[in-house]
Design a protein around this motif. Structure first.
Motif, PDB file in Angstrom:
ATOM      1  N   SER A  92       0.853  -1.189   0.000  1.00  0.00           N
ATOM      2  CA  SER A  92       0.000   0.000   0.000  1.00  0.00           C
ATOM      3  C   SER A  92       0.885   1.234   0.000  1.00  0.00           C
ATOM      4  O   SER A  92       2.083   1.162   0.313  1.00  0.00           O
ATOM      5  N   TRP A  93       0.311   2.385  -0.361  1.00  0.00           N
ATOM      6  CA  TRP A  93       1.139   3.580  -0.549  1.00  0.00           C
ATOM      7  C   TRP A  93       1.745   4.111   0.753  1.00  0.00           C
ATOM      8  O   TRP A  93       2.687   4.896   0.714  1.00  0.00           O
ATOM      9  N   ASP A  94       1.240   3.666   1.906  1.00  0.00           N
ATOM     10  CA  ASP A  94       1.825   4.096   3.175  1.00  0.00           C
ATOM     11  C   ASP A  94       2.951   3.174   3.639  1.00  0.00           C
ATOM     12  O   ASP A  94       3.574   3.425   4.664  1.00  0.00           O
ATOM     13  N   GLU A  95       3.244   2.103   2.881  1.00  0.00           N
ATOM     14  CA  GLU A  95       4.249   1.126   3.304  1.00  0.00           C
ATOM     15  C   GLU A  95       5.553   1.193   2.504  1.00  0.00           C
ATOM     16  O   GLU A  95       6.543   0.592   2.905  1.00  0.00           O
ATOM     17  N   ASP A 125       4.797   8.532  -9.176  1.00  0.00           N
ATOM     18  CA  ASP A 125       4.793   7.434  -8.213  1.00  0.00           C
ATOM     19  C   ASP A 125       3.418   7.327  -7.553  1.00  0.00           C
ATOM     20  O   ASP A 125       2.513   8.110  -7.863  1.00  0.00           O
ATOM     21  N   PRO A 126       3.210   6.371  -6.640  1.00  0.00           N
ATOM     22  CA  PRO A 126       1.867   6.194  -6.051  1.00  0.00           C
ATOM     23  C   PRO A 126       1.350   7.406  -5.291  1.00  0.00           C
ATOM     24  O   PRO A 126       0.137   7.532  -5.078  1.00  0.00           O
ATOM     25  N   HIS A 127       2.236   8.302  -4.839  1.00  0.00           N
ATOM     26  CA  HIS A 127       1.807   9.483  -4.095  1.00  0.00           C
ATOM     27  C   HIS A 127       1.577  10.688  -5.000  1.00  0.00           C
ATOM     28  O   HIS A 127       1.190  11.753  -4.523  1.00  0.00           O
ATOM     29  N   GLY A 128       1.846  10.530  -6.299  1.00  0.00           N
ATOM     30  CA  GLY A 128       1.670  11.627  -7.233  1.00  0.00           C
ATOM     31  C   GLY A 128       2.919  12.441  -7.487  1.00  0.00           C
ATOM     32  O   GLY A 128       2.886  13.423  -8.230  1.00  0.00           O
ATOM     33  N   SER A 161       1.357  13.984   0.263  1.00  0.00           N
ATOM     34  CA  SER A 161       2.666  13.820   0.874  1.00  0.00           C
ATOM     35  C   SER A 161       2.778  12.460   1.563  1.00  0.00           C
ATOM     36  O   SER A 161       1.834  12.001   2.214  1.00  0.00           O
ATOM     37  N   ASP A 162       3.962  11.845   1.424  1.00  0.00           N
ATOM     38  CA  ASP A 162       4.170  10.531   2.045  1.00  0.00           C
ATOM     39  C   ASP A 162       4.838  10.623   3.406  1.00  0.00           C
ATOM     40  O   ASP A 162       5.295   9.621   3.951  1.00  0.00           O
ATOM     41  N   ARG A 163       4.902  11.809   3.997  1.00  0.00           N
ATOM     42  CA  ARG A 163       5.584  11.985   5.276  1.00  0.00           C
ATOM     43  C   ARG A 163       4.902  11.235   6.423  1.00  0.00           C
ATOM     44  O   ARG A 163       5.559  10.752   7.334  1.00  0.00           O
ATOM     45  N   ASP A 164       3.584  11.205   6.411  1.00  0.00           N
ATOM     46  CA  ASP A 164       2.833  10.676   7.551  1.00  0.00           C
ATOM     47  C   ASP A 164       2.005   9.473   7.111  1.00  0.00           C
ATOM     48  O   ASP A 164       0.964   9.637   6.470  1.00  0.00           O
ATOM     49  N   LEU A 167      -1.696   9.655   8.013  1.00  0.00           N
ATOM     50  CA  LEU A 167      -2.480  10.538   7.154  1.00  0.00           C
ATOM     51  C   LEU A 167      -2.789   9.873   5.818  1.00  0.00           C
ATOM     52  O   LEU A 167      -3.913   9.971   5.317  1.00  0.00           O
ATOM     53  N   LEU A 168      -1.802   9.166   5.260  1.00  0.00           N
ATOM     54  CA  LEU A 168      -2.043   8.455   4.003  1.00  0.00           C
ATOM     55  C   LEU A 168      -3.191   7.453   4.161  1.00  0.00           C
ATOM     56  O   LEU A 168      -4.060   7.352   3.291  1.00  0.00           O
ATOM     57  N   ARG A 169      -3.190   6.728   5.268  1.00  0.00           N
ATOM     58  CA  ARG A 169      -4.257   5.752   5.495  1.00  0.00           C
ATOM     59  C   ARG A 169      -5.613   6.440   5.651  1.00  0.00           C
ATOM     60  O   ARG A 169      -6.635   5.953   5.154  1.00  0.00           O
ATOM     61  N   ALA A 170      -5.636   7.586   6.338  1.00  0.00           N
ATOM     62  CA  ALA A 170      -6.886   8.318   6.531  1.00  0.00           C
ATOM     63  C   ALA A 170      -7.413   8.861   5.204  1.00  0.00           C
ATOM     64  O   ALA A 170      -8.623   8.818   4.934  1.00  0.00           O
ATOM     65  N   VAL A 171      -6.509   9.376   4.379  1.00  0.00           N
ATOM     66  CA  VAL A 171      -6.917   9.895   3.071  1.00  0.00           C
ATOM     67  C   VAL A 171      -7.471   8.770   2.211  1.00  0.00           C
ATOM     68  O   VAL A 171      -8.514   8.912   1.571  1.00  0.00           O
ATOM     69  N   GLU A 172      -6.779   7.626   2.218  1.00  0.00           N
ATOM     70  CA  GLU A 172      -7.238   6.487   1.435  1.00  0.00           C
ATOM     71  C   GLU A 172      -8.597   6.002   1.921  1.00  0.00           C
ATOM     72  O   GLU A 172      -9.493   5.695   1.116  1.00  0.00           O
ATOM     73  N   ALA A 173      -8.780   5.946   3.235  1.00  0.00           N
ATOM     74  CA  ALA A 173     -10.054   5.485   3.801  1.00  0.00           C
ATOM     75  C   ALA A 173     -11.209   6.410   3.441  1.00  0.00           C
ATOM     76  O   ALA A 173     -12.363   5.977   3.375  1.00  0.00           O
ATOM     77  N   SER A 174     -10.896   7.683   3.192  1.00  0.00           N
ATOM     78  CA  SER A 174     -11.943   8.644   2.853  1.00  0.00           C
ATOM     79  C   SER A 174     -12.416   8.516   1.407  1.00  0.00           C
ATOM     80  O   SER A 174     -13.400   9.138   1.013  1.00  0.00           O
TER      81      SER A 174
END
Length: 211
Positions: A92-95, A125-128, A161-164, A167-174
């Protein structure tokens, strides 16, 4: 000679001005890298002596032409590896960030070229984030940070941003992803079609939209 420490400095300087225009200061560079300011000052002086950065005392740090070329090459490696891990291995993009940090220093140019070819020469890339081509060139369209977009602005999500990872998981869940067209309601509120979406407050400084 290649050096992971030097590459990390160059990547951080490069990345700082990808999505905004202010050049990075030594204190910001120290904070980004988690190092003592004295250590950063010493390394910046060494990078300047090697012709990789330009810097004057107490001023911001910029990449030279040679430094930008080298930074783009390592950024290319990192982002191609992230894309490869997502597409081919189901990450996943957060990993992917930490895995790519390790692999970018170890894979050969031949393998990197094979990955690029297999993936169809991806530009993002996966984060844009833009993947530089082999010559170091990138393509970006005009963008605006979510927190600066006026209410009613309609745009595609260009980057998260891939820093957090949280946050990536929360954005994806939304239901928000790179490429999603959204309408801005406020700094953390969006609408996808007619469906309202609320993002964490931190998204205001971590999501970029097409301008």
């Amino acid at each position: 000679m290649p050096s992971p420490a030097v590459d990390d400095y160059l990547k951080t300087i490069y990345h700082h001005t990808e999505w905004q225009d202010e050049r990075i200061t030594p204190s910001q560079l120290a904070a980004e890298l988690g190092l003592a300011p004295s250590s950063v000052t010493e390394m910046v002086q060494k990078l300047a002596a090697q012709g990789l950065v330009t810097h004057r005392p107490y001023g911001p740090v910029s990449l030279s032409e040679e430094g930008e070329h080298r930074a783009a090459a390592i950024i290319r490696r990192h982002r191609l590896i992230e894309t490869w891990l997502v597409r081919e291995f189901g990450y996943s993009w957060d990993e992917v960030h930490d895995e790519a940090e390790v692999l970018e220093h170890s894979i050969s140019d031949r393998l990197l070229e094979g990955i690029d070819e297999r993936l169809g020469r991806p530009r993002f890339d996966p984060h844009g984030d833009a993947i530089p081509d082999a010559a170091g060139h990138v393509h970006r369209e005009p963008f605006i940070l979510l927190g600066q977009a006026p209410a009613g602005h309609v745009g595609r999500v260009l980057r998260v941003s891939d820093r957090d990872p949280d946050l990536l998981r929360a954005v994806e869940a939304s239901g928000v992803a790179v490429g999603t067209t959204v309408t801005v309601m406020d700094a953390a509120g969006l609408r996808i079609g007619e469906t309202p979406v609320t993002l964490p407050a931190a998204a205001a400084d971590a999501v970029w939209l097409s301008a």
